[in-house]
Design a protein around this motif. Sequence first.
Motif, PDB file in Angstrom:
ATOM      1  N   VAL A 171       0.830  -1.203   0.000  1.00 43.39           N
ATOM      2  CA  VAL A 171       0.000   0.000   0.000  1.00 43.39           C
ATOM      3  C   VAL A 171       0.865   1.254   0.000  1.00 43.39           C
ATOM      4  CG1 VAL A 171      -1.728   1.308   1.320  1.00 43.39           C
ATOM      5  CG2 VAL A 171      -1.892  -1.190   1.179  1.00 43.39           C
ATOM      6  N   HIS A 172       1.969   1.217   0.781  1.00 42.61           N
ATOM      7  CA  HIS A 172       2.751   2.449   0.952  1.00 42.61           C
ATOM      8  C   HIS A 172       4.173   2.141   1.414  1.00 42.61           C
ATOM      9  CE1 HIS A 172       3.411   6.691   1.640  1.00 42.61           C
ATOM     10  NE2 HIS A 172       3.764   6.473   2.897  1.00 42.61           N
ATOM     11  N   ASP A 173       5.133   2.959   0.923  1.00 44.54           N
ATOM     12  CA  ASP A 173       6.538   2.883   1.359  1.00 44.54           C
ATOM     13  C   ASP A 173       6.854   4.081   2.245  1.00 44.54           C
ATOM     14  OD1 ASP A 173       7.698   0.582  -0.161  1.00 44.54           O
ATOM     15  OD2 ASP A 173       7.035   1.761  -1.882  1.00 44.54           O
ATOM     16  N   MET A 174       7.465   3.822   3.388  1.00 44.18           N
ATOM     17  CA  MET A 174       7.830   4.899   4.313  1.00 44.18           C
ATOM     18  C   MET A 174       9.186   4.591   4.927  1.00 44.18           C
ATOM     19  SD  MET A 174       5.652   6.421   7.563  1.00 44.18           S
ATOM     20  CE  MET A 174       5.410   4.839   8.367  1.00 44.18           C
ATOM     21  N   ALA A 175      10.027   5.611   5.051  1.00 47.84           N
ATOM     22  CA  ALA A 175      11.343   5.434   5.664  1.00 47.84           C
ATOM     23  C   ALA A 175      11.446   6.292   6.921  1.00 47.84           C
ATOM     24  CB  ALA A 175      12.446   5.816   4.688  1.00 47.84           C
ATOM     25  N   PHE A 176      12.026   5.710   7.972  1.00 47.99           N
ATOM     26  CA  PHE A 176      12.370   6.440   9.188  1.00 47.99           C
ATOM     27  C   PHE A 176      13.831   6.872   9.058  1.00 47.99           C
ATOM     28  CE2 PHE A 176       8.639   4.206  10.336  1.00 47.99           C
ATOM     29  CZ  PHE A 176       8.101   4.770  11.494  1.00 47.99           C
ATOM     30  N   LEU A 177      14.101   8.151   9.281  1.00 46.00           N
ATOM     31  CA  LEU A 177      15.432   8.705   9.053  1.00 46.00           C
ATOM     32  C   LEU A 177      16.082   9.089  10.382  1.00 46.00           C
ATOM     33  CD1 LEU A 177      14.435  10.998   6.044  1.00 46.00           C
ATOM     34  CD2 LEU A 177      15.263   8.631   5.976  1.00 46.00           C
ATOM     35  N   PHE A 178      17.353   8.719  10.523  1.00 44.87           N
ATOM     36  CA  PHE A 178      18.062   8.893  11.787  1.00 44.87           C
ATOM     37  C   PHE A 178      19.480   9.407  11.564  1.00 44.87           C
ATOM     38  CE2 PHE A 178      15.124   5.288  12.306  1.00 44.87           C
ATOM     39  CZ  PHE A 178      14.425   5.648  13.453  1.00 44.87           C
TER      40      PHE A 178
ATOM     41  N   LYS B 262      28.091   0.628  17.516  1.00 43.12           N
ATOM     42  CA  LYS B 262      29.540   0.582  17.793  1.00 43.12           C
ATOM     43  C   LYS B 262      30.374   0.900  16.549  1.00 43.12           C
ATOM     44  CE  LYS B 262      29.175  -3.100  21.309  1.00 43.12           C
ATOM     45  NZ  LYS B 262      27.796  -3.527  21.104  1.00 43.12           N
ATOM     46  N   HIS B 263      29.839   0.565  15.372  1.00 43.08           N
ATOM     47  CA  HIS B 263      30.672   0.594  14.162  1.00 43.08           C
ATOM     48  C   HIS B 263      30.201   1.568  13.080  1.00 43.08           C
ATOM     49  CE1 HIS B 263      33.122  -2.751  15.521  1.00 43.08           C
ATOM     50  NE2 HIS B 263      32.020  -3.351  15.900  1.00 43.08           N
ATOM     51  N   TYR B 264      29.249   2.443  13.402  1.00 43.13           N
ATOM     52  CA  TYR B 264      28.778   3.381  12.378  1.00 43.13           C
ATOM     53  C   TYR B 264      28.566   4.749  13.004  1.00 43.13           C
ATOM     54  CZ  TYR B 264      26.134   5.474   8.566  1.00 43.13           C
ATOM     55  OH  TYR B 264      25.718   6.307   7.558  1.00 43.13           O
ATOM     56  N   GLU B 265      28.778   5.762  12.175  1.00 44.04           N
ATOM     57  CA  GLU B 265      28.456   7.142  12.550  1.00 44.04           C
ATOM     58  C   GLU B 265      27.946   7.835  11.302  1.00 44.04           C
ATOM     59  OE1 GLU B 265      30.979   9.511  15.264  1.00 44.04           O
ATOM     60  OE2 GLU B 265      31.193  10.891  13.557  1.00 44.04           O
ATOM     61  N   GLY B 266      26.876   8.609  11.461  1.00 43.31           N
ATOM     62  CA  GLY B 266      26.319   9.330  10.322  1.00 43.31           C
ATOM     63  C   GLY B 266      24.826   9.108  10.197  1.00 43.31           C
ATOM     64  N   VAL B 267      24.269   9.590   9.085  1.00 41.84           N
ATOM     65  CA  VAL B 267      22.832   9.445   8.857  1.00 41.84           C
ATOM     66  C   VAL B 267      22.541   8.062   8.279  1.00 41.84           C
ATOM     67  CG1 VAL B 267      22.392  11.910   8.567  1.00 41.84           C
ATOM     68  CG2 VAL B 267      23.023  10.546   6.576  1.00 41.84           C
ATOM     69  N   PHE B 268      21.323   7.593   8.490  1.00 36.94           N
ATOM     70  CA  PHE B 268      20.887   6.331   7.889  1.00 36.94           C
ATOM     71  C   PHE B 268      19.358   6.300   7.846  1.00 36.94           C
ATOM     72  CE2 PHE B 268      20.948   5.468  12.418  1.00 36.94           C
ATOM     73  CZ  PHE B 268      19.889   4.588  12.653  1.00 36.94           C
ATOM     74  N   GLY B 269      18.826   5.410   7.031  1.00 37.03           N
ATOM     75  CA  GLY B 269      17.375   5.281   6.903  1.00 37.03           C
ATOM     76  C   GLY B 269      16.941   3.841   7.096  1.00 37.03           C
ATOM     77  N   ILE B 270      15.761   3.663   7.675  1.00 33.27           N
ATOM     78  CA  ILE B 270      15.155   2.336   7.808  1.00 33.27           C
ATOM     79  C   ILE B 270      13.873   2.339   6.995  1.00 33.27           C
ATOM     80  CG2 ILE B 270      14.105   0.648   9.378  1.00 33.27           C
ATOM     81  CD1 ILE B 270      16.043   1.537  11.531  1.00 33.27           C
ATOM     82  N   ASP B 271      13.844   1.548   5.916  1.00 29.29           N
ATOM     83  CA  ASP B 271      12.655   1.446   5.076  1.00 29.29           C
ATOM     84  C   ASP B 271      11.643   0.508   5.714  1.00 29.29           C
ATOM     85  OD1 ASP B 271      13.935   3.065   3.290  1.00 29.29           O
ATOM     86  OD2 ASP B 271      14.306   1.513   1.782  1.00 29.29           O
ATOM     87  N   THR B 272      10.385   0.922   5.679  1.00 35.76           N
ATOM     88  CA  THR B 272       9.295   0.072   6.146  1.00 35.76           C
ATOM     89  C   THR B 272       8.314  -0.133   5.001  1.00 35.76           C
ATOM     90  OG1 THR B 272       7.875   1.894   6.885  1.00 35.76           O
ATOM     91  CG2 THR B 272       9.528   1.096   8.452  1.00 35.76           C
TER      92      THR B 272
ATOM     93  N   ASN C  47       5.685  -4.028   7.787  1.00 39.47           N
ATOM     94  CA  ASN C  47       7.001  -4.608   8.054  1.00 39.47           C
ATOM     95  C   ASN C  47       7.836  -3.450   8.578  1.00 39.47           C
ATOM     96  OD1 ASN C  47       9.736  -5.288   7.893  1.00 39.47           O
ATOM     97  ND2 ASN C  47       9.432  -6.678   6.182  1.00 39.47           N
ATOM     98  N   PRO C  48       8.184  -3.441   9.898  1.00 36.87           N
ATOM     99  CA  PRO C  48       8.818  -2.263  10.504  1.00 36.87           C
ATOM    100  C   PRO C  48      10.308  -2.100  10.215  1.00 36.87           C
ATOM    101  CG  PRO C  48       8.520  -3.964  12.146  1.00 36.87           C
ATOM    102  CD  PRO C  48       7.910  -4.493  10.885  1.00 36.87           C
ATOM    103  N   CYS C  49      10.891  -3.056   9.503  1.00 34.27           N
ATOM    104  CA  CYS C  49      12.305  -2.907   9.126  1.00 34.27           C
ATOM    105  C   CYS C  49      12.559  -3.757   7.884  1.00 34.27           C
ATOM    106  CB  CYS C  49      13.225  -3.315  10.269  1.00 34.27           C
ATOM    107  SG  CYS C  49      14.976  -3.090   9.875  1.00 34.27           S
ATOM    108  N   LEU C  50      12.162  -3.231   6.741  1.00 34.16           N
ATOM    109  CA  LEU C  50      12.345  -3.942   5.474  1.00 34.16           C
ATOM    110  C   LEU C  50      13.817  -3.957   5.087  1.00 34.16           C
ATOM    111  CD1 LEU C  50      10.721  -5.283   3.111  1.00 34.16           C
ATOM    112  CD2 LEU C  50      10.845  -3.053   1.971  1.00 34.16           C
TER     113      LEU C  50
END
Length: 408
Positions: free
Chosen positions: A231-238, A303-313, A326-329
């Motif tokens: 139905v819809h694609d949404m990303a959480f951005l961090f 522990k091993h990453y720094e910077g921006v990232f996105g989680i697609d749902t 699906n809360p973490c595609l």
Amino acid sequence: MLELPDVYLFNPSCDFAIANGSKNWQPNKTLQKMEADLAVLPMLFAKQSDFVLVDELPASYFLETMQELGFTIPRFILKKEPGENRLFIDEPKNRLLPWGWSPAAHKFLTPLKQSCSPGFQNSPVFQWCLEHRDISSRKFAFEILKEIINSTSVDWFIGNAQLPIICYAPSDIEKAIADWGTLILKAPWSSSGRGLQPITKTPIHPKVWEKINSVISEQGFIMAEPMLNKVHDMAFLFELKNGCTRFLGVSHFFTNNKGQYGGNWLNGLPENQSKELTDFIQKCIEVLTQPLINTIDNSLMAKHYEGVFGIDTLIYRNMHNELRINPCLEINARHTMGMISLRLEKWLGADKKGVYKTFYQPGTSFATFKKMMEQKHPVKISDGKFQSGFLALTPSNESAQFGAYLLV
């Protein structure tokens, strides 16, 4: 105290570079052309003192237009400079900010590392390590998905029977077909909807098996998921810094019929969406944000990453026509087009809807497309905000085959 400049590089082929693993990896000619034509895009994140590495310096007309419309213009510098311009190499810098890290990106940017700030030199992304490869894979996203489901008591998450499976051999794929009928296979390291193989007919064609076996041979496994009624694609951005995750916002995006990235809606969804969907989206944002933060903060990524990232749902309808998520595609441990859409929203009138899209039509130049769109959709601005119209966000010289634009 004078703020040191950051250095940006647009290299969205980083996922393929990670999959390959060689520091000498080069994208194919189409990807090279895409990265060259869109190389200015990081200017949307940059300060005036920052550098953006490009293949060709943007025309003054393009920069003057962007400046007149209120965009900050950073310093542009040719990609050959990190290897030969001593003044640039030695100039004190804050951070190196490629679109995404890979062994190849590290090799390319290595000459600039010695002049970066101690904060960057002590960060987890200063050198490449195997954990970076792990957190960029769909297998890691699957592990985070299971953690979120187990730690959050809601009944509208994807069910166990629909969870992805890891396939190490053709027999695993045949079992998934027996369970689900139709499915989609995904290469562990790929991006923007590439590396996808829908399976809708059986028996699988020998040429398709050839592609599947090639992925398994090169990357070790392939992910299988059931075809869902999307139905819809949404990303959480961090943003992740010093082991702590900060929520930046959400982006609503859409894909083409092959599952490849098409663009982002700006300032929320188009107005013709049902209240059922908009209410469900709001519920997802309210309930999901903190569990996503907690899970990432307690993972290898912190522990091993720094910077921006996105989680697609992925929001879909189950067999009873009920909305589920699906809360973490997948997890994109890099910059994303959603980050750009988030930045663009601050230039839009508060009540205005828009779309951010990339352009590629073989046989048509971006300049031709831009001319046509500007005639149809002239830009209107009031109080420093876009009210309507078309705006090219990348240069449109005659050789440009790819482009990016805003349409309000």
